[in-house]
Design a protein around this motif. Structure first.
Motif, mmCIF file in Angstrom:
data_model
loop_
_atom_site.group_PDB
_atom_site.id
_atom_site.type_symbol
_atom_site.label_atom_id
_atom_site.label_comp_id
_atom_site.label_asym_id
_atom_site.label_seq_id
_atom_site.Cartn_x
_atom_site.Cartn_y
_atom_site.Cartn_z
ATOM 1 N N ILE A 145 0.844 -1.204 0.000
ATOM 2 C CA ILE A 145 0.000 0.000 0.000
ATOM 3 C C ILE A 145 0.877 1.252 0.000
ATOM 4 C CG2 ILE A 145 -1.781 1.272 1.269
ATOM 5 C CD1 ILE A 145 -2.677 -1.408 2.468
ATOM 6 N N GLY A 146 2.096 1.134 0.554
ATOM 7 C CA GLY A 146 2.981 2.285 0.726
ATOM 8 C C GLY A 146 3.192 3.122 -0.520
ATOM 9 N N PRO A 147 3.511 2.513 -1.675
ATOM 10 C CA PRO A 147 3.749 3.310 -2.880
ATOM 11 C C PRO A 147 2.476 3.715 -3.628
ATOM 12 C CG PRO A 147 5.097 1.324 -2.818
ATOM 13 C CD PRO A 147 4.015 1.154 -1.819
ATOM 14 N N ILE A 148 1.311 3.334 -3.138
ATOM 15 C CA ILE A 148 0.059 3.705 -3.803
ATOM 16 C C ILE A 148 -0.518 4.965 -3.177
ATOM 17 C CG2 ILE A 148 -2.239 2.932 -4.495
ATOM 18 C CD1 ILE A 148 0.101 1.344 -5.703
ATOM 19 N N ILE A 149 -0.653 4.969 -1.855
ATOM 20 C CA ILE A 149 -1.091 6.179 -1.152
ATOM 21 C C ILE A 149 0.065 7.182 -1.154
ATOM 22 C CG2 ILE A 149 -1.716 7.100 1.131
ATOM 23 C CD1 ILE A 149 -3.328 4.599 1.598
ATOM 24 N N PRO A 150 -0.201 8.447 -1.471
ATOM 25 C CA PRO A 150 0.897 9.425 -1.566
ATOM 26 C C PRO A 150 1.570 9.663 -0.219
ATOM 27 C CG PRO A 150 -1.254 10.512 -1.654
ATOM 28 C CD PRO A 150 -1.514 9.049 -1.740
ATOM 29 N N PRO A 151 2.890 9.969 -0.251
ATOM 30 C CA PRO A 151 3.770 10.103 -1.416
ATOM 31 C C PRO A 151 4.208 8.744 -1.940
ATOM 32 C CG PRO A 151 5.035 10.427 0.582
ATOM 33 C CD PRO A 151 3.597 10.254 1.024
ATOM 34 N N SER A 152 4.764 8.709 -3.150
ATOM 35 C CA SER A 152 5.129 7.445 -3.771
ATOM 36 C C SER A 152 6.345 7.630 -4.665
ATOM 37 C CB SER A 152 3.956 6.922 -4.603
ATOM 38 O OG SER A 152 4.370 5.874 -5.450
ATOM 39 N N LEU A 153 7.420 6.917 -4.352
ATOM 40 C CA LEU A 153 8.624 6.994 -5.178
ATOM 41 C C LEU A 153 8.390 6.447 -6.594
ATOM 42 C CD1 LEU A 153 11.408 5.977 -2.623
ATOM 43 C CD2 LEU A 153 10.710 8.262 -3.325
ATOM 44 N N PRO A 154 7.734 5.293 -6.751
ATOM 45 C CA PRO A 154 7.485 4.818 -8.128
ATOM 46 C C PRO A 154 6.667 5.795 -8.961
ATOM 47 C CG PRO A 154 7.128 3.041 -6.560
ATOM 48 C CD PRO A 154 7.309 4.288 -5.760
ATOM 49 N N MET A 155 5.721 6.501 -8.329
ATOM 50 C CA MET A 155 4.911 7.450 -9.095
ATOM 51 C C MET A 155 5.724 8.685 -9.484
ATOM 52 S SD MET A 155 1.043 7.259 -7.624
ATOM 53 C CE MET A 155 0.110 5.724 -7.732
ATOM 54 N N VAL A 156 6.708 9.042 -8.676
ATOM 55 C CA VAL A 156 7.615 10.125 -9.063
ATOM 56 C C VAL A 156 8.371 9.727 -10.335
ATOM 57 C CG1 VAL A 156 9.687 11.427 -8.421
ATOM 58 C CG2 VAL A 156 7.889 11.057 -6.731
ATOM 59 N N ILE A 157 8.884 8.501 -10.349
ATOM 60 C CA ILE A 157 9.628 8.026 -11.520
ATOM 61 C C ILE A 157 8.716 7.943 -12.740
ATOM 62 C CG2 ILE A 157 11.043 6.148 -12.454
ATOM 63 C CD1 ILE A 157 12.320 7.672 -10.112
ATOM 64 N N TYR A 158 7.505 7.412 -12.548
ATOM 65 C CA TYR A 158 6.559 7.334 -13.670
ATOM 66 C C TYR A 158 6.212 8.731 -14.182
ATOM 67 C CZ TYR A 158 2.240 6.819 -16.302
ATOM 68 O OH TYR A 158 1.286 6.900 -17.286
ATOM 69 N N GLY A 159 5.967 9.664 -13.268
ATOM 70 C CA GLY A 159 5.624 11.032 -13.656
ATOM 71 C C GLY A 159 6.711 11.673 -14.498
ATOM 72 N N ILE A 166 2.932 14.876 -11.252
ATOM 73 C CA ILE A 166 3.196 13.983 -10.128
ATOM 74 C C ILE A 166 2.183 14.234 -9.016
ATOM 75 C CG2 ILE A 166 4.880 13.383 -8.339
ATOM 76 C CD1 ILE A 166 7.065 14.031 -10.415
ATOM 77 N N GLY A 167 1.782 15.486 -8.833
ATOM 78 C CA GLY A 167 0.772 15.804 -7.830
ATOM 79 C C GLY A 167 -0.538 15.084 -8.113
ATOM 80 N N ALA A 168 -0.970 15.080 -9.383
ATOM 81 C CA ALA A 168 -2.207 14.381 -9.758
ATOM 82 C C ALA A 168 -2.056 12.876 -9.573
ATOM 83 C CB ALA A 168 -2.565 14.711 -11.202
ATOM 84 N N LEU A 169 -0.875 12.334 -9.868
ATOM 85 C CA LEU A 169 -0.619 10.910 -9.647
ATOM 86 C C LEU A 169 -0.745 10.555 -8.168
ATOM 87 C CD1 LEU A 169 2.439 10.341 -12.014
ATOM 88 C CD2 LEU A 169 0.290 9.062 -12.114
ATOM 89 N N PHE A 170 -0.170 11.397 -7.324
ATOM 90 C CA PHE A 170 -0.258 11.162 -5.884
ATOM 91 C C PHE A 170 -1.724 11.087 -5.433
ATOM 92 C CE2 PHE A 170 4.093 12.892 -4.215
ATOM 93 C CZ PHE A 170 4.733 11.867 -4.899
ATOM 94 N N ILE A 171 -2.511 12.077 -5.835
ATOM 95 C CA ILE A 171 -3.907 12.132 -5.403
ATOM 96 C C ILE A 171 -4.697 10.957 -5.979
ATOM 97 C CG2 ILE A 171 -6.017 13.522 -5.425
ATOM 98 C CD1 ILE A 171 -3.706 14.637 -3.701
ATOM 99 N N ALA A 172 -4.361 10.549 -7.215
ATOM 100 C CA ALA A 172 -5.070 9.437 -7.857
ATOM 101 C C ALA A 172 -4.864 8.119 -7.117
ATOM 102 C CB ALA A 172 -4.603 9.292 -9.308
ATOM 103 N N GLY A 173 -3.766 7.979 -6.388
ATOM 104 C CA GLY A 173 -3.497 6.728 -5.685
ATOM 105 C C GLY A 173 -4.192 6.595 -4.349
ATOM 106 N N PHE A 174 -4.815 7.683 -3.882
ATOM 107 C CA PHE A 174 -5.363 7.681 -2.527
ATOM 108 C C PHE A 174 -6.504 6.669 -2.368
ATOM 109 C CE2 PHE A 174 -7.668 9.480 1.119
ATOM 110 C CZ PHE A 174 -6.620 9.599 2.010
ATOM 111 N N ILE A 175 -7.524 6.739 -3.221
ATOM 112 C CA ILE A 175 -8.674 5.825 -3.110
ATOM 113 C C ILE A 175 -8.273 4.375 -3.403
ATOM 114 C CG2 ILE A 175 -10.948 5.238 -4.059
ATOM 115 C CD1 ILE A 175 -11.482 8.224 -4.350
ATOM 116 N N PRO A 176 -7.505 4.099 -4.468
ATOM 117 C CA PRO A 176 -7.045 2.712 -4.668
ATOM 118 C C PRO A 176 -6.280 2.155 -3.473
ATOM 119 C CG PRO A 176 -6.696 3.969 -6.667
ATOM 120 C CD PRO A 176 -7.135 4.959 -5.618
ATOM 121 N N GLY A 177 -5.465 2.994 -2.814
ATOM 122 C CA GLY A 177 -4.729 2.538 -1.634
ATOM 123 C C GLY A 177 -5.657 2.146 -0.502
ATOM 124 N N LEU A 178 -6.702 2.949 -0.274
ATOM 125 C CA LEU A 178 -7.684 2.612 0.762
ATOM 126 C C LEU A 178 -8.437 1.333 0.404
ATOM 127 C CD1 LEU A 178 -9.151 6.147 1.624
ATOM 128 C CD2 LEU A 178 -7.422 4.841 2.879
#
Length: 424
Positions: A145-159, A166-178
């Motif tokens: 769950i760690g890299p899905i709920i923001p912050p996320s190192l893999p999402m920084v690399i993907y961004g 990257i900000g939108a990626l972080f927010i997009a991971g919040f609900i999937p992480g929950l």
């Protein structure tokens, strides 16, 4: 010659070369054999690959997570999670998941979660009479769950690779992480009923309040990071710097941070950052060769020729990513595959933010599958359990994670509703 590129990379991986060396070395072999570009082009592309302002977030998020571990904040997080959900059947299993969700808002890395919280969680579950295999499996699965709920190192690399927010990626991971946390808790509840695992304690509002107040400084860290990005106060890079500053303050508040600890954590951060950036640099030249030789275009054409249906193509890509996760480290997979896969899904109308969440979530599952399975290696050392036993114990917990992956893939609003609401 592209076949030579891939075969040489696989040979280097099989003989045990670090992934960065495998990527860079196979690229050098290709350049030498084809003589298509000057030798110095390799260095140029590698430098260009890491010459990115958003990548500055990487060392700061690593440092912030390490400082929080060193400052002992994991104990406050664990106690608060225990007060919240410890009263459920299989209480400490739910606490394990809940603590990972909270810590996810601080570290951004699955391995940091497994190494930091894992020691506390497994010991507590051992003392309460849980099977060691179950304890390891819950800890491993919840750490993803760690890299899905923001912050996320893999999402920084993907961004960085996808040139998207990257900000939108972080927010997009919040609900999937929950959703991942909820799905894992349902499976924990099932095993608790089947194996008659105990509740940790009865629910106490007083205890909940006490642990909340005691842990409030630590619990406020995700609010600073996520809230700062969502409100536009911070860019993701600035949020990472703010997280480091706040972690240092907490270390002094709890009186757990010393100069010796800070130096040790700083050296670990330098080492981890160097490894990550070397992977990014090596993957950059590898991806550049694929793009320059139109491999990405040909791959996209092949997929689109197979089917023009968005959901069929996404399912095929998920299968590809799942298989890649067995053999390749997450950040290397992101840097290589993003330029290859992204044009295909964009052509079908898939938002790059949505695809980023799909890719990261899928590759996080790869952390639980041998032979690479970094989280399994960490917990094998922490719990003193053979790697093969860790892998087999974790297998049932892939079911809820894959279920969430499919939901996120085929129900776009799960990932996209929140970023569209905030960044519209």
């Amino acid at each position: 010659m592209i076949a030579v590129l891939f075969i040489s990379m696989l040979i280097l991986i099989v003989i045990g070369a670090p992934i960065a060396i495998a990527l860079g070395g196979s690229s050098m072999i290709w350049v030498y054999l084809t003589n298509a570009v000057p030798d110095f082009a390799i260095l140029h592309r590698m430098v260009m690959g890491v010459d990115s302002f958003p990548l500055l977030a990487v060392p700061f998020f690593i440092l912030a997570g390490s400082l929080m571990n060193a400052a002992g904040l994991t104990n406050q997080i664990f106690d608060f999670a225990k007060a919240c959900v410890g009263w459920l059947p299989g209480g400490l299993g739910h606490v394990n998941v809940g603590a990972s969700i909270i810590f996810a808002g601080m570290s951004g890395a699955a391995v940091a979660d497994a190494g930091g919280l894992g020691t506390i969680e497994i010991k507590a579950m051992d003392d309460a009479g849980y099977d060691r295999d179950f304890s390891v499996a819950v800890t491993a699965a919840s750490s993803t769950i760690g890299p899905i709920i923001p912050p996320s190192l893999p999402m920084v690399i993907y961004g960085v690779m996808a040139s998207t927010s990257i900000g939108a990626l972080f927010i997009a991971g919040f609900i999937p992480g929950l959703l991942m946390g909820l799905a894992l808790s349902i499976l924990v509840y099932y095993f608790a009923k089947k194996r008659h695992y105990p509740k940790d304690s009865s629910f106490s509002l007083k205890r909940l309040g006490q642990t909340f107040i005691k842990g409030l400084p630590a619990l406020f860290s995700p609010v600073i990071i996520i809230g700062g990005i969502a409100t536009g106060v911070f860019t993701p890079t600035e949020a990472a710097i703010a997280a480091v500053a706040y972690s240092l303050i907490l270390g002094f508040v709890y009186r757990t941070m010393t100069v010796k600890k800070f130096m040790a954590v700083s050296m670990e951060t330098i080492e981890s950052t160097a490894v990550i950036l070397l992977i990014v640099a090596g993957a950059s030249i590898f991806a550049w060769i694929l793009t320059a030789n139109r491999v990405t275009e040909n791959f996209a054409s092949a997929l689109l020729a197979f089917s023009q249906n968005k959901f069929v193509v996404l399912m095929l890509i998920n299968i590809i990513l799942f298989v890649v996760g067995f053999f390749m480290e997450t950040l290397a997979a992101i840097t290589i595959l993003t330029p290859v896969l992204l044009p295909t899904v964009v052509a079908l109308g898939v938002d790059p933010i949505h695809f980023g969440v799909i890719m990261v979530l899928n590759l996080m599952i790869g952390l639980l599958t041998p032979p690479v399975g970094m989280v399994l290696y960490v917990l094998s050392r922490v719990a003193k359990v053979p790697f093969e036993r860790c892998a087999s114990a974790t297998l049932p917990f892939l079911i809820p994670l894959v279920t969430v992956l499919l939901l996120v893939t085929f129900v776009e609003p799960i990932a996209m509703w929140l970023p569209r609401l905030i960044f519209q």
